[in-house]
Design a protein around this motif. Structure first.
Motif, PDB file in Angstrom:
ATOM      1  N   CYS A   1      30.230   5.618 -29.614  1.00 26.82           N
ATOM      2  CA  CYS A   1      31.203   4.682 -30.189  1.00 26.82           C
ATOM      3  C   CYS A   1      30.589   3.866 -31.324  1.00 26.82           C
ATOM      4  O   CYS A   1      30.827   2.650 -31.440  1.00 26.82           O
ATOM      5  N   ASN A   2      29.791   4.544 -32.136  1.00 25.63           N
ATOM      6  CA  ASN A   2      29.173   3.899 -33.283  1.00 25.63           C
ATOM      7  C   ASN A   2      29.405   4.801 -34.493  1.00 25.63           C
ATOM      8  O   ASN A   2      28.782   5.865 -34.604  1.00 25.63           O
TER       9      ASN A   2
ATOM     10  N   TYR B   1      28.334   9.387 -38.190  1.00 30.08           N
ATOM     11  CA  TYR B   1      28.206   9.906 -39.549  1.00 30.08           C
ATOM     12  C   TYR B   1      26.840  10.555 -39.756  1.00 30.08           C
ATOM     13  O   TYR B   1      26.728  11.645 -40.319  1.00 30.08           O
ATOM     14  N   GLN B   2      25.778   9.884 -39.303  1.00 28.95           N
ATOM     15  CA  GLN B   2      24.437  10.431 -39.466  1.00 28.95           C
ATOM     16  C   GLN B   2      24.277  11.744 -38.712  1.00 28.95           C
ATOM     17  O   GLN B   2      23.588  12.653 -39.172  1.00 28.95           O
ATOM     18  N   LEU B   3      24.923  11.841 -37.551  1.00 32.10           N
ATOM     19  CA  LEU B   3      24.769  13.039 -36.712  1.00 32.10           C
ATOM     20  C   LEU B   3      25.693  14.181 -37.105  1.00 32.10           C
ATOM     21  O   LEU B   3      25.452  15.316 -36.717  1.00 32.10           O
TER      22      LEU B   3
ATOM     23  N   ALA C   1      22.325   9.130 -27.157  1.00 35.04           N
ATOM     24  CA  ALA C   1      22.508   9.408 -25.733  1.00 35.04           C
ATOM     25  C   ALA C   1      22.554   8.142 -24.889  1.00 35.04           C
ATOM     26  O   ALA C   1      23.397   8.010 -23.994  1.00 35.04           O
ATOM     27  N   SER C   2      21.646   7.212 -25.175  1.00 35.86           N
ATOM     28  CA  SER C   2      21.618   5.996 -24.362  1.00 35.86           C
ATOM     29  C   SER C   2      22.893   5.187 -24.540  1.00 35.86           C
ATOM     30  O   SER C   2      23.432   4.616 -23.583  1.00 35.86           O
TER      31      SER C   2
ATOM     32  N   ARG D   1      30.641   5.948 -23.292  1.00 30.18           N
ATOM     33  CA  ARG D   1      31.522   7.119 -23.404  1.00 30.18           C
ATOM     34  C   ARG D   1      32.836   6.872 -22.668  1.00 30.18           C
ATOM     35  O   ARG D   1      32.912   6.176 -21.658  1.00 30.18           O
ATOM     36  N   THR D   2      33.899   7.473 -23.216  1.00 29.49           N
ATOM     37  CA  THR D   2      35.204   7.368 -22.579  1.00 29.49           C
ATOM     38  C   THR D   2      35.391   8.521 -21.609  1.00 29.49           C
ATOM     39  O   THR D   2      34.650   9.516 -21.634  1.00 29.49           O
ATOM     40  N   ALA D   3      36.397   8.407 -20.770  1.00 30.76           N
ATOM     41  CA  ALA D   3      36.713   9.490 -19.839  1.00 30.76           C
ATOM     42  C   ALA D   3      37.083  10.753 -20.606  1.00 30.76           C
ATOM     43  O   ALA D   3      36.732  11.873 -20.198  1.00 30.76           O
TER      44      ALA D   3
END
Length: 253
Positions: free
Chosen positions: A166-167, A172-174, A118-119, A125-127
């Motif tokens: 953007c990671n 993948y983990q989520l 979230a942070s 985050r993109t539009a």
């Protein structure tokens, strides 16, 4: 690369594991051509069908790819996170559905990981990702939306939040938590869920992401986790008593 013919495991599985280990430790590098079936057969002292089965196992894991023609053969694949998603989702689904892990354990892991996203999502985050979250909130508020469609929208909303970090490692983990655990959590709690409450919480999270307020986004997810745990506790208590909770009527503003 060696195998132990005296071990009880399937020889093709041993061969697949030996080749996989060679890929992982860098002995075999990306795009390198593997020895031919005949060469592998001689190396491992097994039949060619056994080698062929081992290669099928590796291909199913997207670790190798095959090419036809004079310059063809089996090559070490460059495994992407997207290629590994399906396996991760399947494993996560089985873990939860077969009760290898409890609902609370899955819930704790799922929200702890998403709060970590979230942070970053608030910053990066993109539009388009924010627009996806808003679109899913609008979809969730539509009268007559089925439980299945609501759950699917729920997953899409959270995927947009996670991907907003953007990671690729976090995504993948989520993916197991969002694409597998979230639908199963929804199946458990949908009978007691108040859609208006879920929509309100989703709106709070999207507002925080839009404002790039990481703390508020994390708080919103904590509130959603509390709501999810509360609903599950009610459902499990009702099951223990042999009763069924009535679905909360949808409320739309």
């Amino acid at each position: 690369m060696q195998i132990d013919p005296s071990r009880p495991e399937d020889l093709s599985a041993q061969i697949a594991q030996a080749i996989k280990d060679a890929i992982v430790d860098g002995t075999l590098i990306v795009d390198e051509r593997l020895p031919s079936e005949a060469e592998l057969s001689d190396h491992f002292r097994v039949s060619r069908p056994t080698v062929r089965e081992a290669l099928k196992r590796l291909a199913a894991q997207s670790l190798i790819r095959t090419q036809r023609g004079a310059t063809g053969g089996a090559f070490v694949n460059r495994l992407s996170y997207e290629d590994a998603y399906d396996q991760h989702i399947t494993t996560s689904t089985l873990l939860l559905s077969m009760n290898a892990i409890s609902f609370d354990t899955a819930c704790e892991a799922r929200y702890a990981l998403e709060r970590a996203c979230a942070s970053l999502s608030a910053q990066r985050r993109t539009a388009d990702q924010l627009a996806t979250m808003r679109a899913e909130i609008f979809r969730q508020s539509q009268p007559g939306l089925t439980d299945e469609a609501f759950c699917a929208s729920d997953v899409t909303f959270h995927r947009a939040l996670v991907d907003g970090a953007c990671n690729p490692v976090l995504s993948y983990q989520l993916v197991g938590a969002v694409e597998a655990m979230q639908p199963l959590m929804n199946m458990i709690t949908f009978t007691a869920r108040d859609r208006a409450r879920i929509i309100s919480l989703h709106t709070d999270i999207a507002d925080a992401i839009q404002a790039r307020d990481a703390e508020a986004a994390s708080t919103g997810l904590s509130d959603l986790e509390y709501e999810t745990r509360r609903l599950a506790a009610d459902v499990f208590a009702a099951r223990a008593k042999g009763t069924r909770l009535a679905s909360a009527p949808p409320r739309h503003s």
